[in-house]
Design a protein around this motif. Structure first.
Motif, PDB file in Angstrom:
ATOM      1  N   PRO A  82      10.572  61.053   7.712  1.00 38.51           N
ATOM      2  CA  PRO A  82       9.444  60.919   7.460  1.00 38.51           C
ATOM      3  C   PRO A  82       8.669  60.341   8.290  1.00 38.51           C
ATOM      4  CG  PRO A  82       9.907  59.295   5.785  1.00 38.51           C
ATOM      5  CD  PRO A  82      10.441  60.799   6.540  1.00 38.51           C
ATOM      6  N   SER A  83       7.226  60.798   9.121  1.00 39.76           N
ATOM      7  CA  SER A  83       6.761  60.581  10.235  1.00 39.76           C
ATOM      8  C   SER A  83       6.124  59.041  10.310  1.00 39.76           C
ATOM      9  CB  SER A  83       5.529  61.836  10.475  1.00 39.76           C
ATOM     10  OG  SER A  83       4.754  61.916  10.244  1.00 39.76           O
ATOM     11  N   VAL A  84       6.162  58.440   9.281  1.00 38.86           N
ATOM     12  CA  VAL A  84       4.682  57.709   9.686  1.00 38.86           C
ATOM     13  C   VAL A  84       5.929  56.144  10.123  1.00 38.86           C
ATOM     14  CG1 VAL A  84       3.644  55.911   7.891  1.00 38.86           C
ATOM     15  CG2 VAL A  84       3.857  58.050   7.874  1.00 38.86           C
ATOM     16  N   GLU A  85       5.475  55.470  10.943  1.00 40.76           N
ATOM     17  CA  GLU A  85       5.670  54.353  11.721  1.00 40.76           C
ATOM     18  C   GLU A  85       5.085  52.827  11.073  1.00 40.76           C
ATOM     19  OE1 GLU A  85       6.026  55.366  15.412  1.00 40.76           O
ATOM     20  OE2 GLU A  85       6.953  57.029  15.813  1.00 40.76           O
ATOM     21  N   TYR A  86       5.795  51.673  11.552  1.00 38.09           N
ATOM     22  CA  TYR A  86       5.217  50.426  11.113  1.00 38.09           C
ATOM     23  C   TYR A  86       3.601  50.050  11.983  1.00 38.09           C
ATOM     24  CZ  TYR A  86       9.995  49.441   8.968  1.00 38.09           C
ATOM     25  OH  TYR A  86      10.810  49.321   8.179  1.00 38.09           O
ATOM     26  N   ASP A  87       3.891  50.061  13.337  1.00 38.97           N
ATOM     27  CA  ASP A  87       2.804  51.259  14.020  1.00 38.97           C
ATOM     28  C   ASP A  87       2.071  51.527  13.144  1.00 38.97           C
ATOM     29  OD1 ASP A  87       3.782  48.604  15.121  1.00 38.97           O
ATOM     30  OD2 ASP A  87       3.990  50.110  17.059  1.00 38.97           O
ATOM     31  N   ASP A  88       1.276  51.614  12.956  1.00 41.80           N
ATOM     32  CA  ASP A  88       1.007  53.462  12.401  1.00 41.80           C
ATOM     33  C   ASP A  88       0.182  52.734  10.744  1.00 41.80           C
ATOM     34  OD1 ASP A  88       1.483  55.312  13.796  1.00 41.80           O
ATOM     35  OD2 ASP A  88       2.595  55.854  12.405  1.00 41.80           O
ATOM     36  N   ILE A  89       0.499  51.938  10.342  1.00 44.07           N
ATOM     37  CA  ILE A  89       0.091  50.601   8.805  1.00 44.07           C
ATOM     38  C   ILE A  89      -1.046  49.504   9.618  1.00 44.07           C
ATOM     39  CG2 ILE A  89       0.099  49.216   7.192  1.00 44.07           C
ATOM     40  CD1 ILE A  89       2.807  50.605   7.533  1.00 44.07           C
ATOM     41  N   GLY A  90      -2.312  49.864   9.311  1.00 39.34           N
ATOM     42  CA  GLY A  90      -2.422  48.501   9.764  1.00 39.34           C
ATOM     43  C   GLY A  90      -3.624  47.273   8.978  1.00 39.34           C
ATOM     44  N   GLY A  91      -2.848  46.417   9.260  1.00 41.49           N
ATOM     45  CA  GLY A  91      -2.833  45.010   8.715  1.00 41.49           C
ATOM     46  C   GLY A  91      -1.718  44.824   7.963  1.00 41.49           C
ATOM     47  N   LEU A  92      -1.956  44.235   6.863  1.00 34.97           N
ATOM     48  CA  LEU A  92      -0.557  44.433   5.470  1.00 34.97           C
ATOM     49  C   LEU A  92       0.878  44.178   6.609  1.00 34.97           C
ATOM     50  CD1 LEU A  92      -1.085  47.763   4.028  1.00 34.97           C
ATOM     51  CD2 LEU A  92      -1.636  45.338   2.787  1.00 34.97           C
ATOM     52  N   GLU A  93       0.588  43.153   7.649  1.00 26.96           N
ATOM     53  CA  GLU A  93       1.952  42.413   7.919  1.00 26.96           C
ATOM     54  C   GLU A  93       2.384  42.199   7.158  1.00 26.96           C
ATOM     55  OE1 GLU A  93      -1.264  41.927   9.868  1.00 26.96           O
ATOM     56  OE2 GLU A  93      -1.310  43.693  11.304  1.00 26.96           O
ATOM     57  N   GLU A  94       2.490  41.140   6.095  1.00 23.85           N
ATOM     58  CA  GLU A  94       2.957  39.891   5.867  1.00 23.85           C
ATOM     59  C   GLU A  94       3.893  41.053   4.394  1.00 23.85           C
ATOM     60  OE1 GLU A  94       4.198  37.003   3.428  1.00 23.85           O
ATOM     61  OE2 GLU A  94       3.575  37.027   6.309  1.00 23.85           O
ATOM     62  N   LYS A  95       2.795  42.027   3.784  1.00 22.39           N
ATOM     63  CA  LYS A  95       3.183  42.631   2.796  1.00 22.39           C
ATOM     64  C   LYS A  95       4.494  43.861   3.177  1.00 22.39           C
ATOM     65  CE  LYS A  95      -0.172  40.757   0.779  1.00 22.39           C
ATOM     66  NZ  LYS A  95      -0.346  40.218  -0.721  1.00 22.39           N
ATOM     67  N   PHE A 150      13.267  60.087   2.044  1.00 23.95           N
ATOM     68  CA  PHE A 150      12.302  59.846   0.930  1.00 23.95           C
ATOM     69  C   PHE A 150      12.552  60.226   0.747  1.00 23.95           C
ATOM     70  CE2 PHE A 150       7.680  59.916   0.671  1.00 23.95           C
ATOM     71  CZ  PHE A 150       7.535  58.251  -0.024  1.00 23.95           C
ATOM     72  N   ILE A 151      12.646  60.351  -1.122  1.00 29.83           N
ATOM     73  CA  ILE A 151      12.351  61.169  -2.181  1.00 29.83           C
ATOM     74  C   ILE A 151      10.843  60.737  -3.055  1.00 29.83           C
ATOM     75  CG2 ILE A 151      13.233  62.411  -4.476  1.00 29.83           C
ATOM     76  CD1 ILE A 151      15.789  61.395  -2.587  1.00 29.83           C
ATOM     77  N   LYS A 152      10.514  60.609  -3.146  1.00 29.34           N
ATOM     78  CA  LYS A 152       8.939  60.959  -3.978  1.00 29.34           C
ATOM     79  C   LYS A 152       8.728  61.866  -5.511  1.00 29.34           C
ATOM     80  CE  LYS A 152       3.663  60.662  -4.026  1.00 29.34           C
ATOM     81  NZ  LYS A 152       2.480  60.815  -3.325  1.00 29.34           N
ATOM     82  N   MET A 153       8.175  61.193  -6.080  1.00 31.60           N
ATOM     83  CA  MET A 153       7.932  61.719  -8.015  1.00 31.60           C
ATOM     84  C   MET A 153       6.704  61.177  -8.434  1.00 31.60           C
ATOM     85  SD  MET A 153       9.786  62.820 -10.487  1.00 31.60           S
ATOM     86  CE  MET A 153      11.249  63.419 -10.360  1.00 31.60           C
ATOM     87  N   ALA A 154       6.564  61.705  -8.755  1.00 31.67           N
ATOM     88  CA  ALA A 154       4.936  61.246  -9.177  1.00 31.67           C
ATOM     89  C   ALA A 154       5.450  60.766 -10.886  1.00 31.67           C
ATOM     90  CB  ALA A 154       3.965  61.872  -9.416  1.00 31.67           C
ATOM     91  N   ALA A 172      19.222  57.023   0.690  1.00 29.00           N
ATOM     92  CA  ALA A 172      17.314  57.083   0.698  1.00 29.00           C
ATOM     93  C   ALA A 172      16.302  56.088  -0.572  1.00 29.00           C
ATOM     94  CB  ALA A 172      18.148  58.052  -0.442  1.00 29.00           C
ATOM     95  N   ILE A 173      15.297  56.500   0.173  1.00 29.37           N
ATOM     96  CA  ILE A 173      14.469  55.636  -0.898  1.00 29.37           C
ATOM     97  C   ILE A 173      13.658  56.074  -1.703  1.00 29.37           C
ATOM     98  CG2 ILE A 173      12.131  54.175  -0.701  1.00 29.37           C
ATOM     99  CD1 ILE A 173      13.325  53.105   1.964  1.00 29.37           C
ATOM    100  N   ILE A 174      14.075  56.044  -3.195  1.00 26.95           N
ATOM    101  CA  ILE A 174      13.315  56.544  -4.599  1.00 26.95           C
ATOM    102  C   ILE A 174      12.118  56.142  -4.555  1.00 26.95           C
ATOM    103  CG2 ILE A 174      13.270  56.521  -6.716  1.00 26.95           C
ATOM    104  CD1 ILE A 174      16.208  57.089  -7.070  1.00 26.95           C
ATOM    105  N   PHE A 175      10.480  56.664  -3.986  1.00 25.29           N
ATOM    106  CA  PHE A 175       9.281  55.644  -4.259  1.00 25.29           C
ATOM    107  C   PHE A 175       8.752  56.889  -5.701  1.00 25.29           C
ATOM    108  CE2 PHE A 175       4.561  56.757  -2.882  1.00 25.29           C
ATOM    109  CZ  PHE A 175       4.779  54.890  -3.278  1.00 25.29           C
ATOM    110  N   ILE A 176       8.454  55.624  -6.612  1.00 17.97           N
ATOM    111  CA  ILE A 176       8.182  56.711  -7.940  1.00 17.97           C
ATOM    112  C   ILE A 176       6.798  56.163  -8.159  1.00 17.97           C
ATOM    113  CG2 ILE A 176       7.621  56.561 -10.248  1.00 17.97           C
ATOM    114  CD1 ILE A 176      10.795  55.698 -10.343  1.00 17.97           C
TER     115      ILE A 176
END
Ligand SMILES: Nc1ncnc2c1ncn2[C@@H]1O[C@H](COP(=O)(O)OP(=O)(O)OP(=O)(O)O)[C@@H](O)[C@H]1O
Length: 409
Positions: A146-159, A213-217, A246-250
Motif C-alpha cells: 500500500p502506498s500510505v506512509e506514516y507522514d501522510d497521516i495528520g495528527g494521531l501521533e500518539e495513536k 495488506f489484506i482487507k475484509m469488510a 501480512a496485516i489482516i484488516f477487518i
C-alpha cells in the motif's frame, strides 16, 4: 416446442362474366359457406391459442413462485466431487457430508467437477455459484504494498505510536518479545467515528513493515449461505499465512461481532457462527508467525465483549475526530500539491472546521479546488474554501457536525 397451427387458405370468389344471374347467386352462396367454414376454423384456432396462453401464464406464475422460494430459503454450500450418470457426488461444506444427488436437465450442462453449488435441505442442487476465487477476490482487498506512509497521516501521533508498538514491533522485532518473555498483543481494535484515518493507519503500518495488506469488510462476512461466512474467515487467515508477513484488516467488525440480541433468526445464528470462527482463528494465532490483525469499528458500543477478551482484540485504540492542531496538519497534507493563494490560512480554516473528520477535511480541499477550476482560476483562494465548506455542510444529510453554527464567514 409445438408449432402454431397454420392459417386456413382464404377462399376466392371466381364468377364467370358469361354466367346467368342464378349461377352467380349460387357461386356467391357457395363462397359465403366457404367463408363461414374458414371463420369457424379461425375461431377454433383462436380459442386454442387462448387456452395455450392461459397455460403459459400459469407456468410463469409457478416459476415466479419457485424463484421467490429459492431466493428466500436458506441454502447450504457444497462442492461437486464427481459427476456420473446417476447424478453428482457433492460434499457439503461445514460437516463434510458426502451425498449422491440427482442433477436436473437444466443444470446438467452447467455443473462441472469442482464447482461450488448451493443445495437445499434435500441436497438438491439449486444453483451453481461463482468461481470461488472470484468470490474471494470480491470479498477481500489484497495490496502487496500500500502506498500510505506514516507522514501522510495528520495528527494521531500518539495513536500511531500505539498501533506501531502492537503491530510493527512484533513483526519487525519478534526476538525482543521473546527475550523479555511477553506475548505481543493479539489483535488491535481501532474505534472511532468514520473517516478518521483508521484504514490509513493499518495501510501505513503494512507499507512501512513491508507486509501485505489484506482487507475484509465485516459486511462481506455476513453471507447469505450457511457456512459461507466462516469459510471466508478461514480463507482470510489462510491467505494471510501464505502472504506473510501480512496485516489482516477487518473493517466494520461490528457487522459480525455485535452483541447478540434476543432474536433467534437463522441469519443471526449464521453471523454468530462466523464470529466463532473468527475467534477460533484468533485463538490459534500464536503459531501463525508474521501475521498481525487489526480491526476497526464506528460502533464500539455494539460489540460483543467476547471479542475483547485477552488473546483476542486486547489492544483498544480510540481514533477520534482531529483536534485543531491535527486539522491544520491534515489540511496541510491534502493541499500539498495545490496552488494556494497567500491568504489561505490553515489555522483559520482549522478553527472553522471543528467537528470535521479527516475525510471531510480532504473533501473540503478537493471541493475548494473545484470552485477555483469552475471560476477559471489556477489559484485556490480562501473564498473557495468558504464555498466548499457551505457546500459540504449543506449536503451533509444529518447536519450533526457540531460547529456549523460557529463557522464565521
Ligand atoms: N488523520 C488523517 N490524516 C490525513 N488524511 C486523513 C486522515 N483521516 C482521514 N483522512 C482522509 O480520509 C480518507 C478516509 O480515511 P480512512 O479510510 O482511513 O478512514 P476510516 O477511519 O478507516 O473510516 P471508516 O470508518 O469510514 O472506514 C483517507 O483516505 C484520507 O484521505
Amino acid at each position: 416446442m409445438s408449432r402454431s397451427p397454420s392459417l386456413p387458405d382464404r377462399p376466392t370468389l371466381e364468377v364467370d362474366p358469361e354466367s346467368t344471374p342464378e349461377e352467380r347467386l349460387s357461386a356467391l352462396k357457395e363462397h359465403f359457406e366457404e367463408l363461414q367454414d374458414v371463420h369457424e376454423e379461425l375461431e377454433e384456432q383462436l380459442e386454442s391459442v387462448r387456452e395455450k396462453r392461459e397455460d403459459l401464464r400459469e407456468q410463469v406464475d409457478e416459476l415466479q413462485r419457485e424463484n421467490e422460494t429459492l431466493k428466500t430459503a436458506s441454502l447450504y454450500i457444497a462442492t461437486v466431487e464427481d459427476l456420473n450418470e446417476d447424478g453428482a457426488v457433492i460434499k457439503q461444506h461445514g460437516n463434510n457430508q458426502e451425498v449422491l444427488t440427482e442433477v436436473g436437465d437444466r443444470l446438467r450442462e452447467r455443473v462441472e467437477i469442482g464447482d461450488r453449488v448451493a443445495i437445499n435441505d434435500s441436497f438438491s442442487i439449486q444453483r451453481v455459484l461463482d468461481d470461488e476465487t472470484d468470490a474471494r477476490a470480491q470479498a477481500m482487498e489484497v495490496d502487496q504494498s500500500p502506498s500510505v506512509e506514516y507522514d501522510d497521516i495528520g495528527g494521531l501521533e500518539e495513536k500511531l505510536r500505539e498501533v506501531r508498538e502492537a503491530v510493527e514491533d512484533p513483526l519487525v522485532n519478534p526476538e525482543q518479545f521473546e527475550k523479555v518473555g511477553v506475548e505481543p498483543p493479539s489483535g488491535v481494535l481501532l474505534y472511532g467515528p468514520p473517516g478518521t484515518g483508521k484504514t490509513m493507519m493499518a495501510k501505513a503500518v503494512a507499507n512501512e513493515t513491508d507486509a501485505t495488506f489484506i482487507k475484509m469488510a465485516g459486511s462481506e462476512l455476513v453471507q447469505k449461505f450457511i457456512g459461507e461466512g466462516s469459510r471466508l474467515v478461514r480463507d482470510l487467515f489462510e491467505l494471510a499465512e501464505k502472504e506473510e508477513p501480512a496485516i489482516i484488516f477487518i473493517d466494520e467488525i461490528d457487522a459480525v461481532a455485535a452483541e447478540r440480541t434476543d432474536s433467534k433468526t437463522s441469519g443471526d445464528a449464521e453471523v454468530q457462527r462466523t464470529m466463532m470462527q473468527l475467534l477460533s482463528e484468533m485463538d490459534g494465532f500464536d503459531e501463525r508467525g508474521d501475521v498481525r490483525i487489526i480491526a476497526a469499528t464506528n460502533r464500539f458500543d455494539m460489540l460483543d465483549s467476547a471479542i475483547l477478551r485477552p488473546g483476542r482484540f486486547d489492544r483498544l485504540i480510540e481514533v477520534p475526530n482531529p483536534d485543531q492542531e491535527a486539522r491544520e496538519r491534515i489540511l496541510e497534507i491534502h493541499t500539498e500539491g495545490m496552488n494556494l493563494a497567500e491568504a489561505v490560512d490553515y489555522e483559520t480554516l482549522a478553527s472553522k472546521t471543528e467537528g470535521f473528520s479527516g475525510a471531510e477535511l480532504e473533501s473540503l480541499t478537493t471541493e475548494a479546488g473545484m470552485f477555483a477550476i469552475r471560476d477559471g482560476r489556477d489559484e485556490v483562494k480562501m473564498q473557495d474554501f468558504d464555498d466548499a465548506y457551505t457546500k459540504i455542510v449543506e449536503s451533509s444529510e444529518d447536519g450533526s457536525m457540531p460547529s456549523y453554527a460557529s463557522y464565521v464567514h
